[in-house]
Design a protein around this motif. Sequence first.
Motif, PDB file in Angstrom:
ATOM      1  N   LEU A  92      -4.368  -4.705   1.397  1.00  0.00           N
ATOM      2  CA  LEU A  92      -2.949  -4.736   1.044  1.00  0.00           C
ATOM      3  C   LEU A  92      -2.710  -3.988  -0.270  1.00  0.00           C
ATOM      4  N   LYS A  93      -3.608  -4.194  -1.218  1.00  0.00           N
ATOM      5  CA  LYS A  93      -3.463  -3.540  -2.525  1.00  0.00           C
ATOM      6  C   LYS A  93      -3.581  -2.027  -2.392  1.00  0.00           C
ATOM      7  N   ILE A  94      -4.540  -1.589  -1.604  1.00  0.00           N
ATOM      8  CA  ILE A  94      -4.734  -0.142  -1.402  1.00  0.00           C
ATOM      9  C   ILE A  94      -3.516   0.467  -0.727  1.00  0.00           C
ATOM     10  N   PHE A  95      -3.036  -0.202   0.324  1.00  0.00           N
ATOM     11  CA  PHE A  95      -1.866   0.300   1.055  1.00  0.00           C
ATOM     12  C   PHE A  95      -0.655   0.411   0.131  1.00  0.00           C
ATOM     13  N   LEU A  96      -0.402  -0.648  -0.614  1.00  0.00           N
ATOM     14  CA  LEU A  96       0.778  -0.677  -1.485  1.00  0.00           C
ATOM     15  C   LEU A  96       0.655   0.351  -2.600  1.00  0.00           C
ATOM     16  N   SER A  97      -0.535   0.485  -3.145  1.00  0.00           N
ATOM     17  CA  SER A  97      -0.757   1.443  -4.224  1.00  0.00           C
ATOM     18  C   SER A  97      -0.479   2.866  -3.764  1.00  0.00           C
ATOM     19  N   VAL A  98      -1.011   3.224  -2.602  1.00  0.00           N
ATOM     20  CA  VAL A  98      -0.833   4.591  -2.079  1.00  0.00           C
ATOM     21  C   VAL A  98       0.632   4.860  -1.763  1.00  0.00           C
ATOM     22  N   ASN A 344      -7.428  13.033 -16.495  1.00  0.00           N
ATOM     23  CA  ASN A 344      -7.253  12.626 -15.085  1.00  0.00           C
ATOM     24  C   ASN A 344      -7.272  11.108 -14.938  1.00  0.00           C
ATOM     25  N   ALA A 345      -8.160  10.459 -15.699  1.00  0.00           N
ATOM     26  CA  ALA A 345      -8.252   8.995 -15.620  1.00  0.00           C
ATOM     27  C   ALA A 345      -6.974   8.340 -16.142  1.00  0.00           C
ATOM     28  N   VAL A 346      -6.471   8.855 -17.261  1.00  0.00           N
ATOM     29  CA  VAL A 346      -5.227   8.316 -17.832  1.00  0.00           C
ATOM     30  C   VAL A 346      -4.064   8.581 -16.881  1.00  0.00           C
ATOM     31  N   TYR A 347      -4.025   9.784 -16.331  1.00  0.00           N
ATOM     32  CA  TYR A 347      -2.961  10.164 -15.381  1.00  0.00           C
ATOM     33  C   TYR A 347      -2.946   9.198 -14.192  1.00  0.00           C
ATOM     34  N   ASP A 348      -4.110   9.017 -13.574  1.00  0.00           N
ATOM     35  CA  ASP A 348      -4.192   8.151 -12.391  1.00  0.00           C
ATOM     36  C   ASP A 348      -3.792   6.715 -12.727  1.00  0.00           C
ATOM     37  N   THR A 349      -4.264   6.222 -13.875  1.00  0.00           N
ATOM     38  CA  THR A 349      -3.970   4.840 -14.271  1.00  0.00           C
ATOM     39  C   THR A 349      -2.480   4.645 -14.522  1.00  0.00           C
ATOM     40  N   LEU A 350      -1.868   5.574 -15.252  1.00  0.00           N
ATOM     41  CA  LEU A 350      -0.445   5.453 -15.561  1.00  0.00           C
ATOM     42  C   LEU A 350       0.421   5.559 -14.314  1.00  0.00           C
ATOM     43  N   ILE A 351       0.094   6.498 -13.438  1.00  0.00           N
ATOM     44  CA  ILE A 351       0.872   6.672 -12.202  1.00  0.00           C
ATOM     45  C   ILE A 351       0.762   5.420 -11.338  1.00  0.00           C
ATOM     46  N   SER A 352      -0.449   4.881 -11.223  1.00  0.00           N
ATOM     47  CA  SER A 352      -0.645   3.662 -10.432  1.00  0.00           C
ATOM     48  C   SER A 352       0.124   2.490 -11.030  1.00  0.00           C
ATOM     49  N   LEU A 353       0.043   2.347 -12.346  1.00  0.00           N
ATOM     50  CA  LEU A 353       0.702   1.247 -13.043  1.00  0.00           C
ATOM     51  C   LEU A 353       2.221   1.334 -12.892  1.00  0.00           C
ATOM     52  N   GLU A 354       2.766   2.511 -13.131  1.00  0.00           N
ATOM     53  CA  GLU A 354       4.217   2.683 -13.064  1.00  0.00           C
ATOM     54  C   GLU A 354       4.733   2.514 -11.636  1.00  0.00           C
ATOM     55  N   SER A 355       4.010   3.063 -10.668  1.00  0.00           N
ATOM     56  CA  SER A 355       4.462   2.966  -9.276  1.00  0.00           C
ATOM     57  C   SER A 355       4.481   1.526  -8.793  1.00  0.00           C
ATOM     58  N   MET A 356       3.486   0.726  -9.215  1.00  0.00           N
ATOM     59  CA  MET A 356       3.456  -0.684  -8.818  1.00  0.00           C
ATOM     60  C   MET A 356       4.571  -1.466  -9.517  1.00  0.00           C
ATOM     61  N   ARG A 358       7.474  -0.453 -10.234  1.00  0.00           N
ATOM     62  CA  ARG A 358       8.802  -0.144  -9.690  1.00  0.00           C
ATOM     63  C   ARG A 358       9.095  -0.926  -8.405  1.00  0.00           C
ATOM     64  N   HIS A 359       8.076  -1.518  -7.816  1.00  0.00           N
ATOM     65  CA  HIS A 359       8.236  -2.396  -6.649  1.00  0.00           C
ATOM     66  C   HIS A 359       9.107  -1.760  -5.551  1.00  0.00           C
ATOM     67  N   TYR A 360       8.694  -0.592  -5.132  1.00  0.00           N
ATOM     68  CA  TYR A 360       9.412   0.080  -4.046  1.00  0.00           C
ATOM     69  C   TYR A 360       9.395  -0.749  -2.763  1.00  0.00           C
ATOM     70  N   GLU A 361       8.406  -1.650  -2.661  1.00  0.00           N
ATOM     71  CA  GLU A 361       8.271  -2.449  -1.439  1.00  0.00           C
ATOM     72  C   GLU A 361       9.393  -3.465  -1.271  1.00  0.00           C
ATOM     73  N   LYS A 362      10.201  -3.639  -2.302  1.00  0.00           N
ATOM     74  CA  LYS A 362      11.308  -4.604  -2.203  1.00  0.00           C
ATOM     75  C   LYS A 362      12.557  -4.011  -1.572  1.00  0.00           C
ATOM     76  N   ASN A 363      12.565  -2.697  -1.398  1.00  0.00           N
ATOM     77  CA  ASN A 363      13.743  -2.030  -0.845  1.00  0.00           C
ATOM     78  C   ASN A 363      13.342  -1.076   0.277  1.00  0.00           C
ATOM     79  N   PRO A 364      14.274  -0.855   1.240  1.00  0.00           N
ATOM     80  CA  PRO A 364      13.992   0.130   2.289  1.00  0.00           C
ATOM     81  C   PRO A 364      13.792   1.510   1.656  1.00  0.00           C
ATOM     82  N   PRO A 365      13.002   2.400   2.269  1.00  0.00           N
ATOM     83  CA  PRO A 365      12.378   2.216   3.581  1.00  0.00           C
ATOM     84  C   PRO A 365      11.026   1.490   3.539  1.00  0.00           C
ATOM     85  N   LEU A 366      10.413   1.380   2.334  1.00  0.00           N
ATOM     86  CA  LEU A 366       9.077   0.788   2.280  1.00  0.00           C
ATOM     87  C   LEU A 366       9.099  -0.696   2.606  1.00  0.00           C
ATOM     88  N   LYS A 367      10.207  -1.368   2.353  1.00  0.00           N
ATOM     89  CA  LYS A 367      10.305  -2.814   2.583  1.00  0.00           C
ATOM     90  C   LYS A 367       9.863  -3.178   3.997  1.00  0.00           C
TER      91      LYS A 367
END
Length: 557
Positions: A92-98, A344-356, A358-367
């Motif tokens: 679930l974590k991998i799916f949501l992160s991607v 690259n490590a900082v980039y990946d960490t920040l993008i992952s952190l910020e994307s999570m 924002r909780h896109y999963e709470k709204n369509p279409p990802l919901k």
Amino acid sequence: MRWKIIKPISFCLLIILLSGHNASAWFGQEKPLASINGQDLTADDFRHWWQNWKEKETPFPETPDSFIEWNLMVNQAKERELYNLPSYQRKLKIFLSVRNMMLLKNEEIDSKIKISAQDIKDFYQENYTPIWRIQALTYNNQTDAMKAFNEMQQYNGSPAGHLPFTDQKGILPENGGPISFEQIQVLPESLSSKKNKKNWLSVLRKLKPGYVAEPFEDDGKFIFLRLHEQLIPPDDDFAEKQKLCQHELVKKATNDLSQKLIERLEKKYNVQIDEDLLAKIDPKARNYSSEFLDKKVVTMTENETGITVDDMIRVISNDWTYQNRYGIDKTINLEELKKTILFNAVYDTLISLESMNRHYEKNPPLKWIYEFYQGNRLKAELESSLLSQVQISNEEIDQYYQANKAQYSMPTVINYAMLTGEENLVSKVWASIIQGGDFFDLAKKYYSEDLEIKQEPLEKLPENLQLEFKKLVKGEVSPPFVHNAGYAMVKMINQIQGRSLPLEKVSTEISKKIKKGKSDIIKKEYIDKLKTIANISINQEIWQKIREEFGVKVNEK
């Protein structure tokens, strides 16, 4: 006395509340499509499920049974609290992160890139015009280069300067001559993309055809250039490079927007880099203490782990080994590599952190996609637990193999040639064969063509051909026989006898088939049991409306 006026809508509401009628029906609230043990499932629930569950060619179902069964399994998985399983949470974590990162990229980068036709044309003019035909001399020192430059001044602006410039290459380096000579055709883009020739671009942009440029230093050497000719690309060149230009513009815009995003996120999450600690990291060292390995090279808010020395060493070691083993870029040094990996490590960490966050999963279409994925993963975990005890014995595999041996056999293959025609012509060929004639020579004599040699499994041939081949041995020719409203003869060139594949070659495949069969039975029995004990109701009127909505003719049989 003043009378209180009750508005019509309030009066209606009062009547509804007093009468005990279902208020949702009065206000047009959607009736449920189905109910499972008191849990209402709406038409929207079905639509979202169907959108994610169906495959490309899946026909629309005649009944909502698959939808009901899916929900029964999900509910059962929830009752068993399978959502606490590490395997479920990890997937679930991998799916949501991607998915969240994809949506962040779309929101912050892709949606902001606007490339106009004029942008593309300007980029083309800047990078693919003009075409320069140049001569280049490389010298060890400035004195020799300037001497050649002064000698060439008299030829400036003249096409005749081509030869005296070329003659410079005949002077040996020890006598003040160049160490190399190039005569090449280049584009602005090709120069800007090469590390060792970026300086050439600014020089050539100022140079006129027939003129030489004052020597300039480049990587410790001195370059002396002459622009021999400046050409305009052909008319169709822009059309050919239009997509390439657009791609390059998108790539540049993507990099720029990514950089700006990271700069904002670095401030937002207060990224701190320990430069001194980074400088101490050596991937070849083997005696670091666990205390040192746990130290944080990078810290940021909302990320407790940060990026540790151990994280950096593992990535640097792998990359460093890879770079050296395959010689990808031998010019890169360890410090540059560390900075690249850290970015690259900082980039990946920040993008992952910020994307999570924002909780896109709470709204369509990802919901809807996320809710389906949660349910489907729970269903998969339940099925896995149900089927974990399924065992396949060697005896079962052997029994299946013996009962289905034809499925695991290589067929008998026939190599042959066939001659067809009218009865009198085929009979004439046969009469010559009986007297010792060659089948292929006679075919060429009477048919004026070479016969095709075919190779086919015996069982795939027409029945009458199979019968003829069963009478023949290698090299024999059959007598004429009736074939497709005419006559034919065949010559068997070779026969590769069929054989069964050994059990050890197919045992894995057989085991999977048996396991699938057992698994299907177990799943069906389990679902049937759930359906028996569950209180299920389906609103057929709503179901038929859904079918019509998806283009299904309700009365169609």
